[in-house]
Scaffold this motif. Sequence first.
Motif, PDB file in Angstrom:
ATOM      1  N   TYR A  32       0.844  -1.175   0.000  1.00  0.00           N
ATOM      2  CA  TYR A  32       0.000   0.000   0.000  1.00  0.00           C
ATOM      3  C   TYR A  32       0.890   1.240   0.000  1.00  0.00           C
ATOM      4  O   TYR A  32       2.064   1.181   0.372  1.00  0.00           O
ATOM      5  CB  TYR A  32      -0.894   0.016   1.250  1.00  0.00           C
ATOM      6  CG  TYR A  32      -2.104  -0.862   1.132  1.00  0.00           C
ATOM      7  CD1 TYR A  32      -2.031  -2.218   1.403  1.00  0.00           C
ATOM      8  CD2 TYR A  32      -3.327  -0.328   0.745  1.00  0.00           C
ATOM      9  CE1 TYR A  32      -3.149  -3.031   1.291  1.00  0.00           C
ATOM     10  CE2 TYR A  32      -4.451  -1.126   0.635  1.00  0.00           C
ATOM     11  CZ  TYR A  32      -4.351  -2.471   0.902  1.00  0.00           C
ATOM     12  OH  TYR A  32      -5.461  -3.273   0.785  1.00  0.00           O
ATOM     13  N   TYR A  36       2.267  10.616   5.098  1.00  0.00           N
ATOM     14  CA  TYR A  36       2.219  11.189   6.430  1.00  0.00           C
ATOM     15  C   TYR A  36       2.700  12.634   6.376  1.00  0.00           C
ATOM     16  O   TYR A  36       3.484  13.021   5.514  1.00  0.00           O
ATOM     17  CB  TYR A  36       3.120  10.416   7.398  1.00  0.00           C
ATOM     18  CG  TYR A  36       2.646   9.009   7.710  1.00  0.00           C
ATOM     19  CD1 TYR A  36       3.053   7.936   6.925  1.00  0.00           C
ATOM     20  CD2 TYR A  36       1.820   8.768   8.798  1.00  0.00           C
ATOM     21  CE1 TYR A  36       2.627   6.643   7.210  1.00  0.00           C
ATOM     22  CE2 TYR A  36       1.390   7.480   9.096  1.00  0.00           C
ATOM     23  CZ  TYR A  36       1.798   6.431   8.297  1.00  0.00           C
ATOM     24  OH  TYR A  36       1.370   5.155   8.583  1.00  0.00           O
ATOM     25  N   PHE A  46      -0.999  10.600  10.034  1.00  0.00           N
ATOM     26  CA  PHE A  46      -1.535   9.920   8.862  1.00  0.00           C
ATOM     27  C   PHE A  46      -2.381  10.874   8.031  1.00  0.00           C
ATOM     28  O   PHE A  46      -3.227  11.596   8.563  1.00  0.00           O
ATOM     29  CB  PHE A  46      -2.390   8.730   9.310  1.00  0.00           C
ATOM     30  CG  PHE A  46      -3.149   8.050   8.206  1.00  0.00           C
ATOM     31  CD1 PHE A  46      -4.484   8.360   7.974  1.00  0.00           C
ATOM     32  CD2 PHE A  46      -2.525   7.118   7.412  1.00  0.00           C
ATOM     33  CE1 PHE A  46      -5.183   7.731   6.960  1.00  0.00           C
ATOM     34  CE2 PHE A  46      -3.224   6.479   6.393  1.00  0.00           C
ATOM     35  CZ  PHE A  46      -4.552   6.788   6.167  1.00  0.00           C
ATOM     36  N   GLN A  49      -4.116   6.909   2.539  1.00  0.00           N
ATOM     37  CA  GLN A  49      -3.534   5.640   2.124  1.00  0.00           C
ATOM     38  C   GLN A  49      -4.319   5.089   0.944  1.00  0.00           C
ATOM     39  O   GLN A  49      -5.547   5.236   0.901  1.00  0.00           O
ATOM     40  CB  GLN A  49      -3.564   4.644   3.288  1.00  0.00           C
ATOM     41  CG  GLN A  49      -2.910   3.301   3.025  1.00  0.00           C
ATOM     42  CD  GLN A  49      -2.956   2.409   4.262  1.00  0.00           C
ATOM     43  OE1 GLN A  49      -4.024   2.057   4.750  1.00  0.00           O
ATOM     44  NE2 GLN A  49      -1.795   2.061   4.781  1.00  0.00           N
ATOM     45  N   GLY A  50      -3.599   4.455   0.017  1.00  0.00           N
ATOM     46  CA  GLY A  50      -4.295   3.886  -1.129  1.00  0.00           C
ATOM     47  C   GLY A  50      -3.544   2.727  -1.743  1.00  0.00           C
ATOM     48  O   GLY A  50      -2.357   2.514  -1.453  1.00  0.00           O
ATOM     49  N   SER A  93       1.493  -4.285   5.274  1.00  0.00           N
ATOM     50  CA  SER A  93       1.216  -4.647   6.656  1.00  0.00           C
ATOM     51  C   SER A  93       0.284  -5.838   6.750  1.00  0.00           C
ATOM     52  O   SER A  93      -0.305  -6.086   7.786  1.00  0.00           O
ATOM     53  CB  SER A  93       0.581  -3.455   7.380  1.00  0.00           C
ATOM     54  OG  SER A  93       1.454  -2.358   7.364  1.00  0.00           O
TER      55      SER A  93
ATOM     56  N   ILE B  97       0.230  -0.538  14.661  1.00  0.00           N
ATOM     57  CA  ILE B  97      -0.603  -0.899  13.515  1.00  0.00           C
ATOM     58  C   ILE B  97      -2.011  -1.207  14.000  1.00  0.00           C
ATOM     59  O   ILE B  97      -2.199  -2.039  14.888  1.00  0.00           O
ATOM     60  CB  ILE B  97      -0.039  -2.117  12.773  1.00  0.00           C
ATOM     61  CG1 ILE B  97       1.297  -1.746  12.113  1.00  0.00           C
ATOM     62  CG2 ILE B  97      -1.019  -2.607  11.717  1.00  0.00           C
ATOM     63  CD1 ILE B  97       1.937  -2.898  11.383  1.00  0.00           C
ATOM     64  N   GLN B 102      -7.892  -2.856   6.167  1.00  0.00           N
ATOM     65  CA  GLN B 102      -6.600  -2.370   5.674  1.00  0.00           C
ATOM     66  C   GLN B 102      -5.781  -1.876   6.854  1.00  0.00           C
ATOM     67  O   GLN B 102      -6.236  -1.083   7.645  1.00  0.00           O
ATOM     68  CB  GLN B 102      -6.867  -1.230   4.699  1.00  0.00           C
ATOM     69  CG  GLN B 102      -5.664  -0.613   4.058  1.00  0.00           C
ATOM     70  CD  GLN B 102      -6.099   0.382   3.003  1.00  0.00           C
ATOM     71  OE1 GLN B 102      -6.862   0.056   2.108  1.00  0.00           O
ATOM     72  NE2 GLN B 102      -5.626   1.604   3.116  1.00  0.00           N
ATOM     73  N   GLU B 103      -4.558  -2.370   6.963  1.00  0.00           N
ATOM     74  CA  GLU B 103      -3.756  -2.030   8.131  1.00  0.00           C
ATOM     75  C   GLU B 103      -3.021  -0.714   7.922  1.00  0.00           C
ATOM     76  O   GLU B 103      -2.400  -0.490   6.894  1.00  0.00           O
ATOM     77  CB  GLU B 103      -2.763  -3.158   8.408  1.00  0.00           C
ATOM     78  CG  GLU B 103      -3.472  -4.465   8.741  1.00  0.00           C
ATOM     79  CD  GLU B 103      -2.514  -5.579   9.048  1.00  0.00           C
ATOM     80  OE1 GLU B 103      -2.968  -6.711   9.266  1.00  0.00           O
ATOM     81  OE2 GLU B 103      -1.302  -5.315   9.084  1.00  0.00           O
ATOM     82  N   GLN B 105      -0.475   2.290   9.928  1.00  0.00           N
ATOM     83  CA  GLN B 105       0.411   2.561  11.042  1.00  0.00           C
ATOM     84  C   GLN B 105       0.152   3.971  11.553  1.00  0.00           C
ATOM     85  O   GLN B 105       0.198   4.931  10.775  1.00  0.00           O
ATOM     86  CB  GLN B 105       1.860   2.396  10.585  1.00  0.00           C
ATOM     87  CG  GLN B 105       2.854   2.216  11.710  1.00  0.00           C
ATOM     88  CD  GLN B 105       4.222   1.795  11.202  1.00  0.00           C
ATOM     89  OE1 GLN B 105       5.220   2.289  11.660  1.00  0.00           O
ATOM     90  NE2 GLN B 105       4.287   0.871  10.258  1.00  0.00           N
ATOM     91  N   TYR B 106      -0.103   4.083  12.866  1.00  0.00           N
ATOM     92  CA  TYR B 106      -0.336   5.371  13.499  1.00  0.00           C
ATOM     93  C   TYR B 106       0.787   5.661  14.478  1.00  0.00           C
ATOM     94  O   TYR B 106       1.274   4.774  15.173  1.00  0.00           O
ATOM     95  CB  TYR B 106      -1.692   5.377  14.220  1.00  0.00           C
ATOM     96  CG  TYR B 106      -2.863   5.310  13.270  1.00  0.00           C
ATOM     97  CD1 TYR B 106      -3.448   4.086  12.956  1.00  0.00           C
ATOM     98  CD2 TYR B 106      -3.353   6.457  12.655  1.00  0.00           C
ATOM     99  CE1 TYR B 106      -4.511   4.015  12.067  1.00  0.00           C
ATOM    100  CE2 TYR B 106      -4.419   6.394  11.770  1.00  0.00           C
ATOM    101  CZ  TYR B 106      -4.992   5.167  11.477  1.00  0.00           C
ATOM    102  OH  TYR B 106      -6.032   5.097  10.584  1.00  0.00           O
TER     103      TYR B 106
END
Lengths: 113, 116
Positions: A32, A36, A46, A49-50, A93, B97, B102-103, B105-106
Motif C-alpha cells: 500500500y 504522512y 496519517f 492511504q491507497g 502490513s 498498527i 486495511q492495516e 500505522q499510526y
Amino acid sequence: LAKTTQPISMDSYEGQEVNITCSHNNIATNDYITWYQQFPSQGPRFIIQGYKTKVTNEVASLFIPADRKSSTLSLPRVSLSDTAVYYCLVGDSGSGNTGKLIFGQGTTLQVKP
Amino acid sequence: GAVVSQHPSWVICKSGTSVKIECRSLDFQATTMFWYRQFPKQSLMLMATSNEGSKATYEQGVEKDKFLINHASLTLSTLTVTSAHPEDSSFYICSAIEILGQETQYFGPGTRLLVL
C-alpha cells in the motif's frame, strides 16, 4: 521494501493546490502507499492511504496510476499551517508481514502568504 | 483515526542513568508496535519492531542491550534506554498498527530525550 523518491522541498502560496509526486518503481503487489505529515517535534500524522486509482478524504487526494510506480498527493487550497514535511511510504502490513515502513527524506513544503 | 500516546513527552536525565518511555494504543489493540529515532533535521530511523508476547526485532546497528523493548500487552510497549549517554539524546517516536481491514500505522507524539 520498496524505496521511494520525493522532491526534497517545494514552495507554494496560500490558497494554491499542491501536488507532491513520489516514485516507487519497485513497489510490490501487496504494498500500500501511505502519506504522512510531520510538524517539528511531533510524530508523523496519517494523511491518506491507497492501493490503486484515486482515494480522497477530507484533507487530501491520492492519485495512483495503473502501473503503481508513482503516486501523487494533492493538497487543495493550502494554508500556512500546511507547512510541514510530507513522507511517502510503501509497505505491506498484511497478515504474515512485519508492516515495517522505511522513511525517506520526505518533502519539505513551505507555504508562503 | 486511531490514537497512540507516549509518556513522557520529554525527559532530561544524567549520563549513566536509564530512562523508560511508554507507548500506548488508546482505542485499539496493537499486536505490532515500532520504535523510531529522529535526530534534528533528519528523517525517522526505524530502531526495532515490537511484537506482543515475543522478543523485539532490532534493526541493524541498534544495540538490543542498550535499547530494551518490552511489549507486555496489546496496548503497551516500552522502550528503556539503559546507561544513557549524551549521544542518545534524540526524539523517540513509537507507532502501532491498527488491524481493521486495511492495516495502517499510526504514530505517537514522540518523546524528547536529553542526556546531560
